[in-house]
Design a protein around this motif. Structure first.
Motif: not given
Length: 396
Positions: A52-53, A56, A139, A142-143, A146
């Motif tokens: 995810a990092t 982003e 994005q 990534a969300a 997480r």
């Protein structure tokens, strides 16, 4: 073919070959993890957060979203195909000069390469799952990762050592026994119009050779019209009851009979819609797990086709694992299967069941697979349901 087109075709084909073996190897009964399942979940959650990092920082797609509609495949054309080819070009899987409103063989190869990269079945069909993956922004990805990582850690910290885990988005079921993964298989879950709820429940009984009672909605919308039109419910080896009494359906005038007066019960056997095993839960929605008489359905990439219950690819193996704790060995299960009537086994220690909504998972080689948000719950995960207090009609 131009040199550029040849380069893109080679790139797409290479990506397909590299990933296809991993995609096709996923399925029922994969070997148990060597590490305790809690450690596995920790490593998965860490892997998702790290990915995810990276995501982003990526730019959002410039191409317009393909959006929902009919399945796109080789030979079709239109505005949605144009948006598809723009997205494939943006991903570097299709030369920009080949983008257009025609689904050509080159587009087909690019779609297959994308599917393979996403750990999806590389069939070249842009259905709901592939379309959602193409439309997803970095994005959003990534969300999604997480959110799932947090849910995995919560499960790790709260679940018992022995638990049956049903992940709805991946349509898989995992049996964790004494802290270690014992069995994972494909599953079939509820369609979007009849969602499988996010339950915390327990298995109290296993029924070998179950009967199946047609649920009210199916009876009203499907079977009663068949009785009125043809004098048969269209179900193999079923008994039809009118006002609680068995009847020969072809002798009844069904034109004025209301659904509440009718009950249809399919008898045990290989033809039964529940297969040969049913795992009873305690929830008030009458959701349970069972086998099936249609094993071919597990070949589908998207298996959201039931009326809410969970169908298991290898129900017998799961039953034998659970029944071993009751000292019911496989040879006795075989004898039970040979009897014509249902055989009930009450579990001395009910087995906890957790339904989860993990839209990202980590495969054995460390690759991440994103799953479709089948019930549109990514923004608001439903709360677990309360235990059962009633026994409504059966679903399947």
């Amino acid at each position: 073919m131009t040199a550029t087109a040849t380069h893109f075709a080679t790139r797409a084909f290479t990506a397909l070959l590299l990933a296809v073996s991993t995609v096709l190897s996923a399925g029922a009964g994969r070997p148990a993890q060597a590490a305790p399942y809690r450690d596995t979940l920790t490593s998965w959650a860490d892997r998702l957060d790290a990915a995810a990092t990276e995501m982003e920082g990526n730019p959002a797609p410039a191409a317009p979203r393909i959006e929902s509609g009919a399945t796109l495949k080789k030979g079709v054309s239109g505005e949605r195909v144009a948006r598809l080819t723009q997205r494939l070009a943006e991903l570097g899987l299709l030369p920009a000069e080949q983008a257009g409103d025609q689904f050509t063989p080159a587009v087909d190869m690019a779609v297959r390469a994308f599917q393979a990269s996403q750990r999806m079945k590389p069939d070249g069909l842009v259905g709901a799952g592939t379309r959602a993956a193409l439309d997803r922004t970095p994005q959003e990805t990534a969300a999604q990762m997480r959110r799932t990582a947090a849910e995995m850690r919560s499960f790790r910290d709260t679940a018992p050592d022995t638990v049956l885990l049903v992940n709805l988005p991946s349509q898989t079921t995992t049996f964790v026994r004494d802290g270690e993964e014992a069995l994972t298989m494909r599953a079939i879950v509820g369609r979007p119009s009849r969602e499988t709820p996010l339950l915390q429940d327990r298995i109290t009984h296993i029924i070998v050779n179950p009967t199946w009672t047609v649920p009210p909605t199916v009876l009203k919308e499907d079977k009663l019209p068949l009785l009125r039109a043809k004098g048969t419910p269209g179900i193999q080896n079923a008994l039809v009851y009118l006002d609680g009494e068995p009847v020969a359906p072809e002798t009844v005038d069904w034109s004025t009979v209301s659904p509440g007066r009718v009950r249809i019960v399919q008898q045990p056997g290989d033809h039964n819609a529940l297969g040969r095993f049913r795992f009873n839960l305690t929830n008030p929605y009458n959701i349970y797990l069972h086998g099936t008489n249609e094993p071919r359905l597990f070949e589908r990439e998207l298996r959201t086709i039931s009326s809410g219950c969970v169908r298991l690819e290898d129900a017998r193996r799961l039953a034998e694992m659970m029944l071993a704790a009751e000292r019911v060995m496989p040879d006795r299960v075989e004898r039970m299967l040979n009897r014509p009537e249902p055989q009930w086994v009450k579990l001395g220690q009910p087995i906890p069941v957790r339904f989860v909504y993990w839209t990202a998972t980590v495969e054995e080689d460390g690759g991440i697979r994103l799953h479709p948000d089948i019930y549109d719950l990514n923004d608001e995960i439903a709360q677990p349901a309360a235990p059962a207090t009633a026994e409504p009609p059966q679903r399947v």
